[in-house]
Design a protein around this motif. Structure first.
Motif, PDB file in Angstrom:
ATOM      1  N   ALA A   1     -55.013   7.884 -20.857  1.00 38.04           N
ATOM      2  CA  ALA A   1     -53.697   7.860 -20.231  1.00 38.04           C
ATOM      3  C   ALA A   1     -53.755   8.426 -18.822  1.00 38.04           C
ATOM      4  N   LEU A   2     -54.611   9.409 -18.627  1.00 38.92           N
ATOM      5  CA  LEU A   2     -54.764  10.021 -17.309  1.00 38.92           C
ATOM      6  C   LEU A   2     -55.645   9.178 -16.388  1.00 38.92           C
ATOM      7  N   LYS A   3     -56.658   8.536 -16.958  1.00 38.40           N
ATOM      8  CA  LYS A   3     -57.639   7.812 -16.148  1.00 38.40           C
ATOM      9  C   LYS A   3     -57.111   6.472 -15.648  1.00 38.40           C
ATOM     10  N   TYR A   4     -56.403   5.766 -16.510  1.00 42.46           N
ATOM     11  CA  TYR A   4     -56.017   4.394 -16.176  1.00 42.46           C
ATOM     12  C   TYR A   4     -54.546   4.305 -15.771  1.00 42.46           C
ATOM     13  N   GLY A   5     -54.265   3.317 -14.946  1.00 37.49           N
ATOM     14  CA  GLY A   5     -52.901   3.023 -14.567  1.00 37.49           C
ATOM     15  C   GLY A   5     -52.374   3.888 -13.436  1.00 37.49           C
ATOM     16  N   ASN A   6     -51.235   3.468 -12.914  1.00 36.72           N
ATOM     17  CA  ASN A   6     -50.569   4.203 -11.831  1.00 36.72           C
ATOM     18  C   ASN A   6     -49.335   4.950 -12.337  1.00 36.72           C
ATOM     19  N   ARG A   7     -49.123   4.882 -13.661  1.00 39.20           N
ATOM     20  CA  ARG A   7     -47.894   5.447 -14.211  1.00 39.20           C
ATOM     21  C   ARG A   7     -48.112   5.817 -15.676  1.00 39.20           C
ATOM     22  N   THR A   8     -47.602   6.962 -16.096  1.00 38.51           N
ATOM     23  CA  THR A   8     -47.700   7.392 -17.489  1.00 38.51           C
ATOM     24  C   THR A   8     -46.305   7.689 -18.032  1.00 38.51           C
ATOM     25  N   ILE A   9     -46.036   7.133 -19.215  1.00 38.94           N
ATOM     26  CA  ILE A   9     -44.753   7.334 -19.890  1.00 38.94           C
ATOM     27  C   ILE A   9     -45.019   7.901 -21.273  1.00 38.94           C
ATOM     28  N   ILE A  10     -44.211   8.868 -21.690  1.00 35.74           N
ATOM     29  CA  ILE A  10     -44.303   9.427 -23.034  1.00 35.74           C
ATOM     30  C   ILE A  10     -42.985   9.201 -23.763  1.00 35.74           C
ATOM     31  N   LEU A  11     -43.085   8.655 -24.979  1.00 39.88           N
ATOM     32  CA  LEU A  11     -41.940   8.518 -25.870  1.00 39.88           C
ATOM     33  C   LEU A  11     -41.986   9.629 -26.902  1.00 39.88           C
ATOM     34  N   ASN A  12     -40.829  10.192 -27.199  1.00 35.46           N
ATOM     35  CA  ASN A  12     -40.723  11.176 -28.273  1.00 35.46           C
ATOM     36  C   ASN A  12     -39.402  10.950 -28.976  1.00 35.46           C
ATOM     37  N   SER A  13     -39.475  10.649 -30.276  1.00 35.73           N
ATOM     38  CA  SER A  13     -38.276  10.398 -31.087  1.00 35.73           C
ATOM     39  C   SER A  13     -37.380   9.331 -30.468  1.00 35.73           C
ATOM     40  N   GLY A  14     -38.007   8.284 -29.949  1.00 36.41           N
ATOM     41  CA  GLY A  14     -37.255   7.145 -29.450  1.00 36.41           C
ATOM     42  C   GLY A  14     -36.677   7.274 -28.063  1.00 36.41           C
ATOM     43  N   ARG A  15     -37.042   8.350 -27.368  1.00 34.74           N
ATOM     44  CA  ARG A  15     -36.537   8.559 -26.014  1.00 34.74           C
ATOM     45  C   ARG A  15     -37.697   8.751 -25.037  1.00 34.74           C
ATOM     46  N   ILE A  16     -37.498   8.351 -23.787  1.00 34.26           N
ATOM     47  CA  ILE A  16     -38.494   8.596 -22.749  1.00 34.26           C
ATOM     48  C   ILE A  16     -38.344  10.047 -22.294  1.00 34.26           C
TER      49      ILE A  16
ATOM     50  N   ASP B   1     -41.913  10.279 -17.390  1.00 40.26           N
ATOM     51  CA  ASP B   1     -42.200   9.037 -16.664  1.00 40.26           C
ATOM     52  C   ASP B   1     -42.647   9.431 -15.268  1.00 40.26           C
ATOM     53  N   LEU B   2     -43.966   9.462 -15.067  1.00 41.85           N
ATOM     54  CA  LEU B   2     -44.516   9.883 -13.785  1.00 41.85           C
ATOM     55  C   LEU B   2     -45.395   8.794 -13.181  1.00 41.85           C
ATOM     56  N   LYS B   3     -45.229   8.577 -11.891  1.00 41.13           N
ATOM     57  CA  LYS B   3     -46.051   7.638 -11.144  1.00 41.13           C
ATOM     58  C   LYS B   3     -46.981   8.426 -10.227  1.00 41.13           C
TER      59      LYS B   3
ATOM     60  N   SER C   1     -51.352  11.672 -10.909  1.00 40.86           N
ATOM     61  CA  SER C   1     -52.735  12.078 -10.650  1.00 40.86           C
ATOM     62  C   SER C   1     -52.932  13.586 -10.769  1.00 40.86           C
ATOM     63  N   GLN C   2     -51.841  14.340 -10.764  1.00 37.84           N
ATOM     64  CA  GLN C   2     -51.934  15.792 -10.889  1.00 37.84           C
ATOM     65  C   GLN C   2     -51.853  16.265 -12.340  1.00 37.84           C
TER      66      GLN C   2
END
Length: 252
Positions: free
Chosen positions: A214-229, A232-234, A239-240
């Motif tokens: 999740a950290l290595k790939y893509g320009n954006r990471t999203i986490i779902l927890n209990s059906g909610r976002i 959401d970081l780009k 990268s931090q």
């Protein structure tokens, strides 16, 4: 351009019964052209349900789905395949085991087209298929005439990925597509995925349970927890991030 918009998406299953459960809760999400999202979440967080809402295999209870400004909320799964391609976790899904590698690829080149009775023209595509598979791991270029059911899991999943991208989709969905593979094959397919997504400038959502991926790939990471976002970081904020940063969002 490939832009996906989800507006106030809610999903409830088994409505009106003792098993009623609200899975997705007022999801609002916009993916811009070329966004490569790695999607994380606990089991039952709604990750696969979100992909199923997007691909049309599940209809939302309420909300709206737009692709390039067009409302596709009520489009069938079949109608959406013209623009949306998916690779599943199970290597047995997405391919026809009693057809050869070349025959499967030929089907993929016709995604979204009207079908009729005519010569399939397989031979005229073989050089192109040879060229495309030669760039992949697992020796698929030497197995164009092998029945897919006789391939290894890694070969079959690599084929599924090529089928999903051989005709550039507007949106690529990857549902833990490396999870069932051994570590080396999983790494090879992950690197191939990143390379193709970048070169084709694909808009992509990739579900993973691997924090490092999740950290290595893509320009954006999203986490779902209990059906909610809940995250959401780009880039550059993404990268931090560290694995410890991500772990805090999995706490009950």
């Amino acid at each position: 351009m490939s832009k996906l918009e989800l507006k106030h998406i809610n999903t409830t299953v088994n409505a009106g019964t003792a098993e009623e459960k609200r899975i997705l809760k007022d999801i609002n999400l916009t993916l811009n052209d070329g966004d490569f999202v790695t999607l994380l979440g606990t089991n039952g967080a709604g990750k696969s349900t979100l992909l199923n809402i997007i691909n049309g295999s599940l209809m939302p209870t309420s909300g709206q789905i737009l692709l390039d400004g067009q409302d596709i909320t009520n489009y069938s799964e079949v109608k959406r395949t013209k623009d949306i391609a998916q690779v599943f976790q199970d290597p047995k899904m997405g391919t026809a085991p009693r057809m050869t590698v070349a025959e499967n690829l030929l089907l993929a080149t016709k995604r979204g087209q009207r079908r009729g009775l005519h010569l399939r023209g397989l031979d005229q595509h073989l050089d192109f298929f040879k060229q495309e598979t030669a760039q992949l791991p697992n020796g698929l270029s030497d197995r164009l005439h092998t029945f897919v059911g006789n391939l290894s899991g890694g070969q079959r999943q690599t084929l599924s990925f090529l089928m999903a991208t051989i005709k550039r989709p507007k949106l690529l969905l990857l549902d833990e597509h490396t999870a069932a593979l051994d570590p080396n094959t999983s790494h090879e397919l992950s690197e191939l995925t990143n390379d193709v997504v970048q070169k084709q400038h694909l808009t992509c959502i990739m579900i993973t349970h691997q924090l490092k991926d999740a950290l290595k790939y893509g320009n954006r990471t999203i986490i779902l927890n209990s059906g909610r976002i809940v995250l959401d970081l780009k880039n550059p904020e993404k990268s931090q991030l560290t694995e410890d940063d991500l772990l805090q969002y999995f706490a009950n």
